[in-house]
Design an enzyme around this catalytic site. Structure first.
Site, PDB file in Angstrom:
ATOM      1  N   GLY A  15       0.846  -1.211   0.000  1.00 13.91           N
ATOM      2  CA  GLY A  15       0.000   0.000   0.000  1.00 13.91           C
ATOM      3  C   GLY A  15       0.868   1.243   0.000  1.00 13.91           C
ATOM      4  O   GLY A  15       1.876   1.300   0.700  1.00 13.91           O
ATOM      5  N   ASP A 107       5.434  -4.754   5.967  1.00 13.10           N
ATOM      6  CA  ASP A 107       5.885  -6.100   6.344  1.00 13.10           C
ATOM      7  C   ASP A 107       5.937  -7.068   5.162  1.00 13.10           C
ATOM      8  O   ASP A 107       6.854  -7.867   5.038  1.00 13.10           O
ATOM      9  CB  ASP A 107       5.011  -6.658   7.465  1.00 13.10           C
ATOM     10  CG  ASP A 107       3.580  -6.810   7.028  1.00 13.10           C
ATOM     11  OD1 ASP A 107       2.998  -5.825   6.552  1.00 13.10           O
ATOM     12  OD2 ASP A 107       3.037  -7.915   7.145  1.00 13.10           O
ATOM     13  N   GLY A 175      -5.690   0.565   9.214  1.00 10.66           N
ATOM     14  CA  GLY A 175      -4.625   0.077  10.089  1.00 10.66           C
ATOM     15  C   GLY A 175      -4.457  -1.425   9.996  1.00 10.66           C
ATOM     16  O   GLY A 175      -3.680  -2.010  10.737  1.00 10.66           O
ATOM     17  N   GLY A 190     -10.899  13.320  20.961  1.00  8.84           N
ATOM     18  CA  GLY A 190     -11.737  13.196  22.157  1.00  8.84           C
ATOM     19  C   GLY A 190     -12.842  12.183  21.977  1.00  8.84           C
ATOM     20  O   GLY A 190     -13.974  12.387  22.439  1.00  8.84           O
ATOM     21  N   ALA A 191     -12.521  11.066  21.342  1.00  5.58           N
ATOM     22  CA  ALA A 191     -13.544  10.033  21.104  1.00  5.58           C
ATOM     23  C   ALA A 191     -14.036   9.458  22.430  1.00  5.58           C
ATOM     24  O   ALA A 191     -13.272   9.359  23.395  1.00  5.58           O
ATOM     25  CB  ALA A 191     -12.957   8.919  20.248  1.00  5.58           C
ATOM     26  N   SER A 220     -23.297  14.390  21.803  1.00  8.42           N
ATOM     27  CA  SER A 220     -22.921  13.473  20.719  1.00  8.42           C
ATOM     28  C   SER A 220     -21.881  12.505  21.251  1.00  8.42           C
ATOM     29  O   SER A 220     -21.241  12.783  22.264  1.00  8.42           O
ATOM     30  CB  SER A 220     -22.323  14.258  19.550  1.00  8.42           C
ATOM     31  OG  SER A 220     -21.089  14.821  19.942  1.00  8.42           O
ATOM     32  N   GLU A 227     -10.270  -0.890  11.791  1.00 11.79           N
ATOM     33  CA  GLU A 227     -10.853  -1.852  10.830  1.00 11.79           C
ATOM     34  C   GLU A 227     -10.573  -3.313  11.197  1.00 11.79           C
ATOM     35  O   GLU A 227     -11.322  -4.197  10.808  1.00 11.79           O
ATOM     36  CB  GLU A 227     -10.359  -1.566   9.405  1.00 11.79           C
ATOM     37  CG  GLU A 227      -8.869  -1.794   9.217  1.00 11.79           C
ATOM     38  CD  GLU A 227      -8.410  -1.656   7.773  1.00 11.79           C
ATOM     39  OE1 GLU A 227      -9.245  -1.572   6.867  1.00 11.79           O
ATOM     40  OE2 GLU A 227      -7.181  -1.607   7.555  1.00 11.79           O
ATOM     41  N   GLN A 259      -7.322   8.265   3.798  1.00 13.44           N
ATOM     42  CA  GLN A 259      -6.212   8.224   4.772  1.00 13.44           C
ATOM     43  C   GLN A 259      -4.868   7.928   4.112  1.00 13.44           C
ATOM     44  O   GLN A 259      -3.823   8.143   4.706  1.00 13.44           O
ATOM     45  CB  GLN A 259      -6.472   7.137   5.821  1.00 13.44           C
ATOM     46  CG  GLN A 259      -7.587   7.471   6.765  1.00 13.44           C
ATOM     47  CD  GLN A 259      -8.142   6.233   7.469  1.00 13.44           C
ATOM     48  OE1 GLN A 259      -7.812   5.970   8.604  1.00 13.44           O
ATOM     49  NE2 GLN A 259      -8.989   5.484   6.789  1.00 13.44           N
ATOM     50  N   ARG A 260      -4.888   7.368   2.917  1.00 13.49           N
ATOM     51  CA  ARG A 260      -3.624   6.985   2.277  1.00 13.49           C
ATOM     52  C   ARG A 260      -3.054   8.081   1.373  1.00 13.49           C
ATOM     53  O   ARG A 260      -1.894   7.988   0.962  1.00 13.49           O
ATOM     54  CB  ARG A 260      -3.826   5.704   1.461  1.00 13.49           C
ATOM     55  CG  ARG A 260      -3.927   4.438   2.270  1.00 13.49           C
ATOM     56  CD  ARG A 260      -2.793   3.484   1.944  1.00 13.49           C
ATOM     57  NE  ARG A 260      -2.865   3.005   0.600  1.00 13.49           N
ATOM     58  CZ  ARG A 260      -3.442   1.858   0.227  1.00 13.49           C
ATOM     59  NH1 ARG A 260      -4.003   1.072   1.130  1.00 13.49           N
ATOM     60  NH2 ARG A 260      -3.446   1.490  -1.019  1.00 13.49           N
TER      61      ARG A 260
HETATM   62  O1  F6P Z   1      -1.402  -1.260   4.834  1.00  6.59           O
HETATM   63  C1  F6P Z   1      -2.024  -0.073   4.467  1.00  6.59           C
HETATM   64  C2  F6P Z   1      -3.508  -0.262   4.308  1.00  6.59           C
HETATM   65  O2  F6P Z   1      -4.069   0.981   3.951  1.00  6.59           O
HETATM   66  C3  F6P Z   1      -4.226  -0.862   5.515  1.00  6.59           C
HETATM   67  O3  F6P Z   1      -4.476   0.075   6.513  1.00  6.59           O
HETATM   68  C4  F6P Z   1      -5.457  -1.406   4.853  1.00  6.59           C
HETATM   69  O4  F6P Z   1      -6.000  -2.481   5.588  1.00  6.59           O
HETATM   70  C5  F6P Z   1      -4.958  -1.876   3.515  1.00  6.59           C
HETATM   71  O5  F6P Z   1      -3.761  -1.178   3.258  1.00  6.59           O
HETATM   72  C6  F6P Z   1      -5.906  -1.677   2.367  1.00  6.59           C
HETATM   73  O6  F6P Z   1      -5.316  -2.211   1.232  1.00  6.59           O
HETATM   74  P1  F6P Z   1      -5.876  -2.029  -0.236  1.00  6.59           P
HETATM   75  O7  F6P Z   1      -5.635  -0.614  -0.645  1.00  6.59           O
HETATM   76  O8  F6P Z   1      -5.106  -3.001  -1.040  1.00  6.59           O
HETATM   77  O9  F6P Z   1      -7.344  -2.327  -0.162  1.00  6.59           O
END
Ligand code: F6P
Length: 327
Positions: A15, A107, A175, A190-191, A220, A227, A259-260
């Site tokens: 990723g 990894d 994650g 502040g969850a 709220s 995930e 997030q990516r």
């Molecule tokens: O390892 C990064 C990550 O964004 C994880 O947080 C997530 O589970 C996974 O990659 C999602 O992968 P893909 O983009 O292949 O669906």
């Protein structure tokens, strides 16, 4: 130690994460600074197999330090895990006379390097490129800081609308099977509760927390759901909670791949730059099959076996902090 390394290859794999471009730039420029030839390998191990390899110059990495994604592209390669795929990759490395590699990824990337090294001899240095922060041997991975800031901003926005409607939100963050993103984002926003893969919390315990907030007239509530937590994600948790506790109007929000992406933060750019240079220095010093990371402000090198998943533990201090602050 003096090495015979003249040509190095650099690639991103798995990723993508914000800061990978800054890392590529640092490897290319540090390589050239040390009189090496640097080859960019496109699409990770896939491009290595298919020979998508080109020499890079200093100018090839101009104007990329601030960009998310990766100019070299990335992939999750199944073919590299086969004997045939590895043999093809090895042929391409020989063809381009590449005698050392810098792998930027997580990894899976490092496991691939270890497997390859069982059959073919070539030194690898790894750089921790993943938003998940799940690698042992670095306080933070490249991309994590950007990802948590992106998620935090999104959750802040959700809080506004949650408050306006007196709603309960279940917000799912990425994650994979590690809860680092969830924990930091939960603390920063502040969850009211944070569900992590590493820390068991039953639906009953979660409801207790939410009920206590409801009784104290919290307008709220936000539950951050990692995930990889055991109930099966935010939709599932929301369903189970609603069956027993239905005081709030409830919504689910999955932040996902936002997030990516995005421009890396200053922290990620500087971390990536430091580690890119450290990777080249490590190769020149004769190191192999280690990941460069920063721990307690210093560059350290950790063997791939140790750096890969599940060796990095969630901080009990931070989980306790989240509990104290959510009352
Ligand atoms: O390892 C990064 C990550 O964004 C994880 O947080 C997530 O589970 C996974 O990659 C999602 O992968 P893909 O983009 O292949 O669906």
């Amino acid at each position: 130690m003096k090495t015979s390394i003249k040509n190095i290859g650099v690639f991103t794999s798995g990723g993508d994460s914000p800061g990978m471009n800054a890392a590529i730039r640092a490897v290319v420029r540090a390589g050239i600074f040390n009189n090496l030839k640097v080859f960019g390998i496109h699409r990770g191990y896939e491009g290595m197999i298919d020979g998508e390899i080109e020499e890079m110059q200093s100018l090839s990495v101009s104007g990329i330090i601030h960009r998310g994604g990766t100019i070299l592209k990335t992939a999750r390669s199944k073919r590299f895990m086969t004997a045939e795929g590895m043999a093809m990759a090895n042929e391409q490395l020989i063809k381009h006379n590449i005698n050392a590699l810098v792998a930027i990824g997580g990894d899976g990337t490092f496991r691939g390097a270890l497997e390859f090294n069982k059959h073919y001899e070539i030194p690898f240095i790894g750089l921790p490129g993943t938003i998940d922060n799940d690698l042992y041997g670095t306080d933070f991975t490249i991309g994590y800081d950007t990802a948590i800031n992106t998620a935090m901003e999104a959750i802040d926005k959700i809080r506004d609308t949650a408050d306006a409607h007196n709603r309960l939100f279940f917000v799912e963050v990425m994650g994979r099977d590690a809860g680092f993103i969830a924990l930091r984002c939960g603390l920063a926003t502040g969850a009211e509760a944070i569900l992590l893969p590493e820390v068991a919390m039953s639906i009953e315990q979660l409801i207790e927390k939410l009920e206590s907030g409801w009784k104290r007239k919290k307008s709220s509530s936000i539950v951050i759901v990692s995930e990889g937590e055991e109930e099966g994600g935010a939709l599932e948790v929301a369903k189970k909670v609603k069956e027993k506790f239905n005081e709030y109007d409830t919504r689910v929000s999955i932040i996902g791949h936002i997030q990516r992406g995005g421009n890396p933060t200053c922290m990620d750019r500087v971390l990536a730059s430091r580690l890119g240079v450290a990777a080249v220095e490590a190769l020149l010093a004769g190191k192999k099959n280690v990941m460069a990371g920063v721990m307690h402000r210093d560059v350290v090198y950790t063997p791939f076996e140790k750096a890969t998943k599940h060796h990095m533990e969630i901080s009990p201090y931070l989980t306790e902090l989240a509990d104290i602050l959510a009352i």
